[in-house]
Write a protein that holds these residues in place. Structure first.
Motif, PDB file in Angstrom:
ATOM      1  N   LEU A  27      12.218 -41.232 -11.431  1.00 49.71           N
ATOM      2  CA  LEU A  27      12.595 -40.002 -10.735  1.00 49.71           C
ATOM      3  C   LEU A  27      14.112 -39.929 -10.613  1.00 49.71           C
ATOM      4  O   LEU A  27      14.725 -38.888 -10.883  1.00 49.71           O
ATOM      5  CB  LEU A  27      11.950 -39.953  -9.344  1.00 49.71           C
ATOM      6  CG  LEU A  27      10.435 -39.784  -9.301  1.00 49.71           C
ATOM      7  CD1 LEU A  27       9.900 -40.115  -7.917  1.00 49.71           C
ATOM      8  CD2 LEU A  27      10.021 -38.385  -9.723  1.00 49.71           C
ATOM      9  N   GLY A  28      14.706 -41.041 -10.218  1.00 49.68           N
ATOM     10  CA  GLY A  28      16.153 -41.093 -10.057  1.00 49.68           C
ATOM     11  C   GLY A  28      16.904 -40.822 -11.335  1.00 49.68           C
ATOM     12  O   GLY A  28      17.889 -40.069 -11.349  1.00 49.68           O
ATOM     13  N   ILE A  29      16.451 -41.398 -12.417  1.00 46.78           N
ATOM     14  CA  ILE A  29      17.170 -41.219 -13.687  1.00 46.78           C
ATOM     15  C   ILE A  29      17.059 -39.778 -14.190  1.00 46.78           C
ATOM     16  O   ILE A  29      18.003 -39.236 -14.767  1.00 46.78           O
ATOM     17  CB  ILE A  29      16.729 -42.267 -14.740  1.00 46.78           C
ATOM     18  CG1 ILE A  29      17.844 -42.469 -15.757  1.00 46.78           C
ATOM     19  CG2 ILE A  29      15.440 -41.916 -15.391  1.00 46.78           C
ATOM     20  CD1 ILE A  29      17.674 -43.693 -16.617  1.00 46.78           C
ATOM     21  N   HIS A  30      15.942 -39.131 -13.922  1.00 49.72           N
ATOM     22  CA  HIS A  30      15.824 -37.713 -14.288  1.00 49.72           C
ATOM     23  C   HIS A  30      16.763 -36.858 -13.432  1.00 49.72           C
ATOM     24  O   HIS A  30      17.375 -35.908 -13.940  1.00 49.72           O
ATOM     25  CB  HIS A  30      14.380 -37.227 -14.167  1.00 49.72           C
ATOM     26  CG  HIS A  30      13.554 -37.569 -15.357  1.00 49.72           C
ATOM     27  ND1 HIS A  30      13.637 -36.886 -16.547  1.00 49.72           N
ATOM     28  CD2 HIS A  30      12.645 -38.548 -15.551  1.00 49.72           C
ATOM     29  CE1 HIS A  30      12.810 -37.409 -17.425  1.00 49.72           C
ATOM     30  NE2 HIS A  30      12.195 -38.434 -16.842  1.00 49.72           N
ATOM     31  N   LEU A  31      16.887 -37.201 -12.165  1.00 47.09           N
ATOM     32  CA  LEU A  31      17.809 -36.471 -11.303  1.00 47.09           C
ATOM     33  C   LEU A  31      19.267 -36.747 -11.680  1.00 47.09           C
ATOM     34  O   LEU A  31      20.112 -35.858 -11.613  1.00 47.09           O
ATOM     35  CB  LEU A  31      17.545 -36.801  -9.834  1.00 47.09           C
ATOM     36  CG  LEU A  31      16.239 -36.222  -9.281  1.00 47.09           C
ATOM     37  CD1 LEU A  31      15.896 -36.849  -7.938  1.00 47.09           C
ATOM     38  CD2 LEU A  31      16.311 -34.705  -9.179  1.00 47.09           C
ATOM     39  N   ILE A  32      19.562 -37.965 -12.102  1.00 44.75           N
ATOM     40  CA  ILE A  32      20.906 -38.294 -12.584  1.00 44.75           C
ATOM     41  C   ILE A  32      21.217 -37.491 -13.842  1.00 44.75           C
ATOM     42  O   ILE A  32      22.305 -36.923 -13.985  1.00 44.75           O
ATOM     43  CB  ILE A  32      21.051 -39.807 -12.843  1.00 44.75           C
ATOM     44  CG1 ILE A  32      21.022 -40.581 -11.515  1.00 44.75           C
ATOM     45  CG2 ILE A  32      22.333 -40.109 -13.622  1.00 44.75           C
ATOM     46  CD1 ILE A  32      20.884 -42.080 -11.667  1.00 44.75           C
ATOM     47  N   ALA A  33      20.258 -37.427 -14.755  1.00 47.77           N
ATOM     48  CA  ALA A  33      20.453 -36.649 -15.984  1.00 47.77           C
ATOM     49  C   ALA A  33      20.739 -35.188 -15.656  1.00 47.77           C
ATOM     50  O   ALA A  33      21.634 -34.565 -16.236  1.00 47.77           O
ATOM     51  CB  ALA A  33      19.228 -36.767 -16.889  1.00 47.77           C
ATOM     52  N   ARG A  34      19.989 -34.651 -14.704  1.00 48.09           N
ATOM     53  CA  ARG A  34      20.176 -33.259 -14.296  1.00 48.09           C
ATOM     54  C   ARG A  34      21.570 -33.057 -13.703  1.00 48.09           C
ATOM     55  O   ARG A  34      22.242 -32.071 -13.962  1.00 48.09           O
ATOM     56  CB  ARG A  34      19.082 -32.884 -13.302  1.00 48.09           C
ATOM     57  CG  ARG A  34      19.031 -31.457 -12.919  1.00 48.09           C
ATOM     58  CD  ARG A  34      18.714 -30.589 -14.146  1.00 48.09           C
ATOM     59  NE  ARG A  34      18.299 -29.293 -13.709  1.00 48.09           N
ATOM     60  CZ  ARG A  34      17.181 -28.697 -14.063  1.00 48.09           C
ATOM     61  NH1 ARG A  34      16.368 -29.271 -14.910  1.00 48.09           N
ATOM     62  NH2 ARG A  34      16.875 -27.524 -13.608  1.00 48.09           N
ATOM     63  N   ILE A  79      18.585 -39.342  -2.520  1.00 50.32           N
ATOM     64  CA  ILE A  79      18.494 -37.949  -2.949  1.00 50.32           C
ATOM     65  C   ILE A  79      18.651 -37.023  -1.749  1.00 50.32           C
ATOM     66  O   ILE A  79      18.481 -37.440  -0.612  1.00 50.32           O
ATOM     67  CB  ILE A  79      17.155 -37.650  -3.666  1.00 50.32           C
ATOM     68  CG1 ILE A  79      15.962 -37.988  -2.763  1.00 50.32           C
ATOM     69  CG2 ILE A  79      17.070 -38.403  -4.991  1.00 50.32           C
ATOM     70  CD1 ILE A  79      14.612 -37.626  -3.343  1.00 50.32           C
ATOM     71  N   ASP A  80      19.006 -35.778  -2.050  1.00 44.82           N
ATOM     72  CA  ASP A  80      19.061 -34.721  -1.041  1.00 44.82           C
ATOM     73  C   ASP A  80      17.894 -33.784  -1.261  1.00 44.82           C
ATOM     74  O   ASP A  80      17.551 -33.462  -2.403  1.00 44.82           O
ATOM     75  CB  ASP A  80      20.359 -33.912  -1.153  1.00 44.82           C
ATOM     76  CG  ASP A  80      21.536 -34.594  -0.514  1.00 44.82           C
ATOM     77  OD1 ASP A  80      21.346 -35.390   0.430  1.00 44.82           O
ATOM     78  OD2 ASP A  80      22.677 -34.333  -0.961  1.00 44.82           O
ATOM     79  N   ILE A  91      20.113 -35.676  -6.851  1.00 47.01           N
ATOM     80  CA  ILE A  91      20.619 -37.031  -6.626  1.00 47.01           C
ATOM     81  C   ILE A  91      21.907 -36.964  -5.807  1.00 47.01           C
ATOM     82  O   ILE A  91      22.678 -36.011  -5.947  1.00 47.01           O
ATOM     83  CB  ILE A  91      20.837 -37.771  -7.973  1.00 47.01           C
ATOM     84  CG1 ILE A  91      20.992 -39.283  -7.807  1.00 47.01           C
ATOM     85  CG2 ILE A  91      22.021 -37.194  -8.738  1.00 47.01           C
ATOM     86  CD1 ILE A  91      19.720 -40.021  -7.651  1.00 47.01           C
ATOM     87  N   THR A  92      22.141 -37.956  -4.961  1.00 46.68           N
ATOM     88  CA  THR A  92      23.413 -38.062  -4.239  1.00 46.68           C
ATOM     89  C   THR A  92      24.343 -38.979  -5.033  1.00 46.68           C
ATOM     90  O   THR A  92      23.896 -39.708  -5.930  1.00 46.68           O
ATOM     91  CB  THR A  92      23.214 -38.651  -2.832  1.00 46.68           C
ATOM     92  OG1 THR A  92      22.692 -39.983  -2.966  1.00 46.68           O
ATOM     93  CG2 THR A  92      22.275 -37.799  -1.994  1.00 46.68           C
ATOM     94  N   ILE A  96      23.182 -42.250  -7.328  1.00 50.75           N
ATOM     95  CA  ILE A  96      23.522 -42.581  -8.716  1.00 50.75           C
ATOM     96  C   ILE A  96      23.788 -44.074  -8.826  1.00 50.75           C
ATOM     97  O   ILE A  96      23.261 -44.751  -9.713  1.00 50.75           O
ATOM     98  CB  ILE A  96      24.741 -41.763  -9.198  1.00 50.75           C
ATOM     99  CG1 ILE A  96      24.375 -40.280  -9.293  1.00 50.75           C
ATOM    100  CG2 ILE A  96      25.249 -42.287 -10.543  1.00 50.75           C
ATOM    101  CD1 ILE A  96      25.552 -39.353  -9.506  1.00 50.75           C
ATOM    102  N   ASN A  97      24.585 -44.595  -7.898  1.00 48.75           N
ATOM    103  CA  ASN A  97      24.909 -46.028  -7.920  1.00 48.75           C
ATOM    104  C   ASN A  97      23.695 -46.898  -7.648  1.00 48.75           C
ATOM    105  O   ASN A  97      23.496 -47.919  -8.308  1.00 48.75           O
ATOM    106  CB  ASN A  97      26.015 -46.333  -6.905  1.00 48.75           C
ATOM    107  CG  ASN A  97      27.331 -45.726  -7.300  1.00 48.75           C
ATOM    108  OD1 ASN A  97      27.665 -45.633  -8.470  1.00 48.75           O
ATOM    109  ND2 ASN A  97      28.089 -45.285  -6.306  1.00 48.75           N
TER     110      ASN A  97
END
Length: 109
Positions: A27-34, A79-80, A91-92, A96-97
């Motif tokens: 989920l995080g990596i998809h939000l980072i990509a976005r 995330i927010d 992602i916040t 990301i980190n």
């Protein structure tokens, strides 16, 4: 180390086997990509936010599982959350980190 790249439409191309990642990490990596697609001003990206339904489909998990993991990530400030009719997330900077560190630590094993 590189864990993903974006295609010309802003979709992530994983350089890490997805089966080694948790649902939260996916989920995080998809939000980072976005997030980075938005920064790169890729025209097909409307908003940095993705809905629970969109994220569940991208990750290949059930809606309820995605919703639970996203709530956990929101509590951890990874995330927010935005509730504007349909709940969506981005992602916040901290997130990301956190996600990158989690994934990179798996690669070092």
């Amino acid at each position: 180390k590189t864990i993903m790249k974006l295609d010309e439409d802003g979709r992530p191309f994983f350089l890490v086997p997805e089966n080694k990642l948790t649902v939260q990490e996916l989920l995080g990596i998809h939000l980072i990509a976005r997030h980075f697609a938005k920064i790169m001003d890729i025209q097909s990206i409307g908003t940095e936010y993705l809905s629970i339904k969109e994220l569940a489909q991208l990750v290949g998990t059930k809606y309820d599982i995605a919703k639970t993991r996203l709530n956990e990530m929101n509590k951890q400030r990874i995330i927010d959350k935005k509730t504007n009719g349909e709940t969506s997330y981005k992602i916040t900077n901290t997130g990301i980190n956190v996600i990158a560190d989690r994934i990179l630590s798996k690669l070092d094993r």
